[in-house]
Design a protein around this motif. Structure first.
Motif, PDB file in Angstrom:
ATOM      1  N   UNK A   1       0.848  -1.194   0.000  1.00 15.99           N
ATOM      2  CA  UNK A   1       0.000   0.000   0.000  1.00 15.99           C
ATOM      3  C   UNK A   1       0.880   1.239   0.000  1.00 15.99           C
ATOM      4  N   UNK A   2       0.253   2.382  -0.006  1.00 16.83           N
ATOM      5  CA  UNK A   2       0.966   3.649   0.146  1.00 16.83           C
ATOM      6  C   UNK A   2       1.447   3.795   1.592  1.00 16.83           C
ATOM      7  N   UNK A   3       2.340   4.715   1.826  1.00 11.88           N
ATOM      8  CA  UNK A   3       2.881   4.964   3.179  1.00 11.88           C
ATOM      9  C   UNK A   3       2.067   6.046   3.878  1.00 11.88           C
ATOM     10  N   UNK A   4       1.937   5.914   5.196  1.00  9.96           N
ATOM     11  CA  UNK A   4       1.341   6.958   6.033  1.00  9.96           C
ATOM     12  C   UNK A   4       2.356   7.296   7.136  1.00  9.96           C
ATOM     13  N   UNK A   5       2.398   8.573   7.500  1.00 10.47           N
ATOM     14  CA  UNK A   5       3.352   9.043   8.493  1.00 10.47           C
ATOM     15  C   UNK A   5       2.595   9.547   9.715  1.00 10.47           C
ATOM     16  N   UNK A   6       3.016   9.067  10.892  1.00 16.56           N
ATOM     17  CA  UNK A   6       2.404   9.487  12.151  1.00 16.56           C
ATOM     18  C   UNK A   6       3.554   9.906  13.088  1.00 16.56           C
ATOM     19  N   UNK A   7       3.377  11.057  13.708  1.00 24.00           N
ATOM     20  CA  UNK A   7       4.402  11.564  14.626  1.00 24.00           C
ATOM     21  C   UNK A   7       4.052  11.094  16.029  1.00 24.00           C
ATOM     22  N   UNK A   8       5.047  10.478  16.703  1.00 22.40           N
ATOM     23  CA  UNK A   8       4.843   9.977  18.058  1.00 22.40           C
ATOM     24  C   UNK A   8       5.633  10.899  18.981  1.00 22.40           C
TER      25      UNK A   8
END
Length: 201
Positions: free
Chosen positions: A193-200
């Motif tokens: 799939x496409x990439x998703x970015x989440x900031x932790x």
């Protein structure tokens, strides 16, 4: 001595005309009856003609014109137009759509092979739930492996999602601070799939 009188029975001037009057009256009656009978028969004949339409040329032409005005020809299929239409339609369509059909099918296949992933949160605190949802067209029943990008490579995350009605959803939790990239991979075909970015943090 009285004057001589003619011998014989006395005559009356009117009496001479009486025998002629019944004959004249009879003739007049016959003529009147004939006129009445003629008028009646003429009326009956005219009525019959108008009802049967025997002598009404104008009426007949009116009817025929009315019938012609409302006459619709019955459609009948013809072989000659159908043949060329069926033959010619594929030829232009074959040249134009032959090149278009592969692109359409390729687009359809590409759409069916596409996994679209989205994250419900752009940033979270450590170990806060991150919702992952997406659409996998044509991937009914597939098992998707969640992966996280770490140290320049994709590593399996201990979470999977199953595709139902061409949709999937799951959630993950991580304490890895900073920007984290996630994706899902079809375990059967390896489609990514496409990439998703989440900031932790």
């Amino acid at each position: 001595m009285p004057p001589d009188q003619p011998s014989g029975p006395p005559t009356d001037k009117l009496g001479d005309q009486r025998p002629d009057r019944p004959v004249l009256s009879g003739l007049i009656a016959l003529v009147g009856v004939g006129l009445v009978v003629g008028l009646v028969l003429g009326g009956v004949a005219l009525g019959a003609v108008s009802v049967l339409g025997l002598g009404g040329d104008d009426g007949g032409s009116g009817r025929s014109s009315d019938q012609q005005a409302f006459y619709l020809p019955k459609p009948q299929p013809t072989d000659e137009p159908d043949g060329p239409l069926i033959t010619l339609a594929p030829e232009p369509g074959g040249d134009g759509s032959a090149s278009a059909e592969p692109s359409e099918s390729a687009t359809t296949e590409a759409a069916e092979d596409e996994i679209s992933l989205s994250a419900g949160q752009a940033s979270v605190t450590p170990m806060q739930q991150i919702d992952l949802t997406g659409v996998y067209t044509g991937g009914e029943g597939a098992i998707l492996q969640v992966q996280r990008f770490a140290d320049g490579t994709w590593v399996d995350f201990p979470v999977t999602a199953s595709v139902s009605n061409e949709m999937f959803s799951t959630y993950i939790q991580t304490g890895q601070l900073g920007e984290n990239k996630f994706r899902v991979v079809d375990t059967s075909t390896g489609l990514e799939s496409n990439e998703v970015t989440v900031t932790i943090g």
